[in-house]
Design a protein around this motif. Structure first.
Motif, PDB file in Angstrom:
ATOM      1  N   ILE A 162      -4.460   1.487  12.336  1.00  0.00           N
ATOM      2  CA  ILE A 162      -5.526   2.155  11.584  1.00  0.00           C
ATOM      3  C   ILE A 162      -4.957   3.279  10.717  1.00  0.00           C
ATOM      4  O   ILE A 162      -5.332   3.424   9.561  1.00  0.00           O
ATOM      5  CB  ILE A 162      -6.605   2.706  12.547  1.00  0.00           C
ATOM      6  N   HIS A 163      -4.041   4.061  11.267  1.00  0.00           N
ATOM      7  CA  HIS A 163      -3.628   5.279  10.566  1.00  0.00           C
ATOM      8  C   HIS A 163      -2.303   5.184   9.816  1.00  0.00           C
ATOM      9  O   HIS A 163      -2.040   5.984   8.933  1.00  0.00           O
ATOM     10  CB  HIS A 163      -3.549   6.454  11.547  1.00  0.00           C
ATOM     11  N   HIS A 164      -1.454   4.248  10.192  1.00  0.00           N
ATOM     12  CA  HIS A 164      -0.121   4.244   9.583  1.00  0.00           C
ATOM     13  C   HIS A 164       0.224   2.989   8.798  1.00  0.00           C
ATOM     14  O   HIS A 164       0.927   3.050   7.816  1.00  0.00           O
ATOM     15  CB  HIS A 164       0.952   4.496  10.647  1.00  0.00           C
ATOM     16  N   ASN A 165      -0.215   1.865   9.275  1.00  0.00           N
ATOM     17  CA  ASN A 165       0.177   0.637   8.597  1.00  0.00           C
ATOM     18  C   ASN A 165      -0.911  -0.401   8.831  1.00  0.00           C
ATOM     19  O   ASN A 165      -1.026  -0.966   9.920  1.00  0.00           O
ATOM     20  CB  ASN A 165       1.525   0.144   9.160  1.00  0.00           C
ATOM     21  N   GLU A 166      -1.710  -0.629   7.794  1.00  0.00           N
ATOM     22  CA  GLU A 166      -2.847  -1.534   7.969  1.00  0.00           C
ATOM     23  C   GLU A 166      -2.433  -2.997   7.922  1.00  0.00           C
ATOM     24  O   GLU A 166      -3.258  -3.882   8.126  1.00  0.00           O
ATOM     25  CB  GLU A 166      -3.895  -1.259   6.883  1.00  0.00           C
ATOM     26  N   HIS A 167      -1.170  -3.244   7.608  1.00  0.00           N
ATOM     27  CA  HIS A 167      -0.700  -4.635   7.539  1.00  0.00           C
ATOM     28  C   HIS A 167       0.671  -4.704   8.184  1.00  0.00           C
ATOM     29  O   HIS A 167       1.670  -4.890   7.499  1.00  0.00           O
ATOM     30  CB  HIS A 167      -0.606  -5.111   6.087  1.00  0.00           C
ATOM     31  N   LYS A 184       8.485  -4.350  -4.817  1.00  0.00           N
ATOM     32  CA  LYS A 184       9.586  -3.429  -4.518  1.00  0.00           C
ATOM     33  C   LYS A 184       9.561  -2.977  -3.065  1.00  0.00           C
ATOM     34  O   LYS A 184      10.545  -3.104  -2.357  1.00  0.00           O
ATOM     35  CB  LYS A 184       9.479  -2.196  -5.424  1.00  0.00           C
ATOM     36  N   CYS A 185       8.439  -2.395  -2.630  1.00  0.00           N
ATOM     37  CA  CYS A 185       8.409  -1.810  -1.284  1.00  0.00           C
ATOM     38  C   CYS A 185       7.697  -2.719  -0.286  1.00  0.00           C
ATOM     39  O   CYS A 185       7.711  -2.456   0.905  1.00  0.00           O
ATOM     40  CB  CYS A 185       7.753  -0.425  -1.313  1.00  0.00           C
ATOM     41  N   GLY A 186       7.065  -3.766  -0.775  1.00  0.00           N
ATOM     42  CA  GLY A 186       6.414  -4.698   0.137  1.00  0.00           C
ATOM     43  C   GLY A 186       5.057  -4.247   0.638  1.00  0.00           C
ATOM     44  O   GLY A 186       4.446  -4.911   1.475  1.00  0.00           O
ATOM     45  N   LYS A 187       4.580  -3.094   0.149  1.00  0.00           N
ATOM     46  CA  LYS A 187       3.295  -2.588   0.612  1.00  0.00           C
ATOM     47  C   LYS A 187       2.159  -3.500   0.153  1.00  0.00           C
ATOM     48  O   LYS A 187       2.197  -4.061  -0.943  1.00  0.00           O
ATOM     49  CB  LYS A 187       3.080  -1.167   0.072  1.00  0.00           C
ATOM     50  N   LEU A 188       1.165  -3.638   1.013  1.00  0.00           N
ATOM     51  CA  LEU A 188      -0.002  -4.453   0.702  1.00  0.00           C
ATOM     52  C   LEU A 188      -1.194  -3.556   0.428  1.00  0.00           C
ATOM     53  O   LEU A 188      -1.417  -2.580   1.153  1.00  0.00           O
ATOM     54  CB  LEU A 188      -0.344  -5.362   1.884  1.00  0.00           C
ATOM     55  N   PRO A 246     -13.442 -10.407   4.670  1.00  0.00           N
ATOM     56  CA  PRO A 246     -12.703 -11.275   3.746  1.00  0.00           C
ATOM     57  C   PRO A 246     -12.181 -10.447   2.566  1.00  0.00           C
ATOM     58  O   PRO A 246     -12.952  -9.757   1.917  1.00  0.00           O
ATOM     59  CB  PRO A 246     -13.768 -12.277   3.270  1.00  0.00           C
ATOM     60  N   HIS A 247     -10.895 -10.474   2.353  1.00  0.00           N
ATOM     61  CA  HIS A 247     -10.332  -9.730   1.230  1.00  0.00           C
ATOM     62  C   HIS A 247      -8.985 -10.323   0.850  1.00  0.00           C
ATOM     63  O   HIS A 247      -8.468 -11.208   1.515  1.00  0.00           O
ATOM     64  CB  HIS A 247     -10.222  -8.239   1.566  1.00  0.00           C
ATOM     65  N   HIS A 248      -8.448  -9.798  -0.228  1.00  0.00           N
ATOM     66  CA  HIS A 248      -7.195 -10.323  -0.776  1.00  0.00           C
ATOM     67  C   HIS A 248      -6.195  -9.180  -0.895  1.00  0.00           C
ATOM     68  O   HIS A 248      -6.532  -8.041  -0.623  1.00  0.00           O
ATOM     69  CB  HIS A 248      -7.487 -10.979  -2.129  1.00  0.00           C
ATOM     70  N   HIS A 249      -4.980  -9.508  -1.322  1.00  0.00           N
ATOM     71  CA  HIS A 249      -3.954  -8.481  -1.319  1.00  0.00           C
ATOM     72  C   HIS A 249      -3.170  -8.380  -2.623  1.00  0.00           C
ATOM     73  O   HIS A 249      -2.814  -9.394  -3.210  1.00  0.00           O
ATOM     74  CB  HIS A 249      -2.966  -8.744  -0.175  1.00  0.00           C
ATOM     75  N   LEU A 250      -2.941  -7.137  -3.020  1.00  0.00           N
ATOM     76  CA  LEU A 250      -1.958  -6.849  -4.053  1.00  0.00           C
ATOM     77  C   LEU A 250      -0.668  -6.565  -3.292  1.00  0.00           C
ATOM     78  O   LEU A 250      -0.678  -5.805  -2.331  1.00  0.00           O
ATOM     79  CB  LEU A 250      -2.369  -5.601  -4.854  1.00  0.00           C
ATOM     80  N   VAL A 251       0.400  -7.194  -3.697  1.00  0.00           N
ATOM     81  CA  VAL A 251       1.659  -7.044  -2.974  1.00  0.00           C
ATOM     82  C   VAL A 251       2.689  -6.395  -3.882  1.00  0.00           C
ATOM     83  O   VAL A 251       2.974  -6.909  -4.976  1.00  0.00           O
ATOM     84  CB  VAL A 251       2.191  -8.429  -2.522  1.00  0.00           C
ATOM     85  N   GLY A 253       3.067  -7.482  -7.896  1.00  0.00           N
ATOM     86  CA  GLY A 253       3.272  -6.473  -8.919  1.00  0.00           C
ATOM     87  C   GLY A 253       4.085  -5.324  -8.362  1.00  0.00           C
ATOM     88  O   GLY A 253       4.775  -5.478  -7.356  1.00  0.00           O
ATOM     89  N   THR A 254       3.971  -4.164  -9.017  1.00  0.00           N
ATOM     90  CA  THR A 254       4.716  -2.988  -8.571  1.00  0.00           C
ATOM     91  C   THR A 254       3.728  -1.839  -8.396  1.00  0.00           C
ATOM     92  O   THR A 254       2.939  -1.553  -9.296  1.00  0.00           O
ATOM     93  CB  THR A 254       5.777  -2.595  -9.629  1.00  0.00           C
ATOM     94  N   CYS A 255       3.762  -1.199  -7.238  1.00  0.00           N
ATOM     95  CA  CYS A 255       2.793  -0.138  -6.966  1.00  0.00           C
ATOM     96  C   CYS A 255       3.151   1.140  -7.725  1.00  0.00           C
ATOM     97  O   CYS A 255       4.271   1.285  -8.212  1.00  0.00           O
ATOM     98  CB  CYS A 255       2.678   0.124  -5.464  1.00  0.00           C
ATOM     99  N   LEU A 256       2.206   2.059  -7.788  1.00  0.00           N
ATOM    100  CA  LEU A 256       2.396   3.270  -8.584  1.00  0.00           C
ATOM    101  C   LEU A 256       3.589   4.089  -8.112  1.00  0.00           C
ATOM    102  O   LEU A 256       4.384   4.555  -8.931  1.00  0.00           O
ATOM    103  CB  LEU A 256       1.112   4.115  -8.552  1.00  0.00           C
ATOM    104  N   SER A 257       3.740   4.261  -6.790  1.00  0.00           N
ATOM    105  CA  SER A 257       4.841   5.118  -6.359  1.00  0.00           C
ATOM    106  C   SER A 257       6.184   4.463  -6.648  1.00  0.00           C
ATOM    107  O   SER A 257       7.150   5.156  -6.963  1.00  0.00           O
ATOM    108  CB  SER A 257       4.683   5.535  -4.895  1.00  0.00           C
ATOM    109  N   CYS A 258       6.268   3.136  -6.584  1.00  0.00           N
ATOM    110  CA  CYS A 258       7.522   2.480  -6.968  1.00  0.00           C
ATOM    111  C   CYS A 258       7.751   2.597  -8.471  1.00  0.00           C
ATOM    112  O   CYS A 258       8.871   2.804  -8.923  1.00  0.00           O
ATOM    113  CB  CYS A 258       7.512   1.010  -6.566  1.00  0.00           C
ATOM    114  N   ARG A 259       6.688   2.496  -9.253  1.00  0.00           N
ATOM    115  CA  ARG A 259       6.840   2.629 -10.706  1.00  0.00           C
ATOM    116  C   ARG A 259       7.282   4.030 -11.064  1.00  0.00           C
ATOM    117  O   ARG A 259       8.116   4.231 -11.939  1.00  0.00           O
ATOM    118  CB  ARG A 259       5.521   2.296 -11.411  1.00  0.00           C
TER     119      ARG A 259
END
Ligand SMILES: [Zn+2]
Ligand SMILES: [Zn+2]
Length: 129
Positions: free
Chosen positions: A17-22, A83-87, A75-80, A118-124
């Motif tokens: 819940i608090h650190h890694n939702e995936h 670079k860092c693999g975060k979902l 039901p939901h989908h994911h942006l992946v 794609g690439t997340c904001l912090s990686c960009r």
């Protein structure tokens, strides 16, 4: 089979819940092992299987990669992030109509999951300009 609340199970849920939702089984194990030295990878694995059976988490798989356990069971989908693999969760307003190719005639769609790369904001932001 009911859910016995043990400190380990509670810690696993809190981590999701608090650190890694995936999280993968391995990520959960690595994060909690220092606090619970008796915790084993197979305990985490069995706990996640149990959580999935009672509907607390959803298991998501990407190709051959290790299963991830998603605390969001809507039901939901994911942006992946490539670079860092975060979902990142995202939702579609409605189920798209599937147009099945003739070769797949009669195929019954039971579940689907969109994976948008794609690439997340912090990686960009950390990219050299
Ligand atoms: Zn990223
Ligand atoms: Zn998700």
């Amino acid at each position: 089979m009911g859910l016995r609340v043990t400190p380990q199970r509670e810690a696993i849920l809190n981590f999701l819940i608090h650190h890694n939702e995936h999280a993968t089984v391995d990520e959960i194990y690595q994060a909690l092992h220092p606090t619970f030295p008796s915790l084993s990878v197979s305990t985490v694995y069995n706990t996640m299987k149990h959580f999935r059976e009672i509907g607390l988490v959803k298991e998501i798989t990407f190709g051959d990669a290790a299963s991830r356990f998603d605390i969001n069971v809507m039901p939901h989908h994911h942006l992946v992030c490539k670079k860092c693999g975060k979902l990142f969760d995202f939702y579609l307003p409605q189920t798209p109509a599937f147009t099945l190719p003739p070769a797949a005639a009669g195929f019954e769609v039971e579940d689907y999951h969109l994976e948008v790369k794609g690439t997340c904001l912090s990686c960009r932001n950390s990219e050299p300009k």
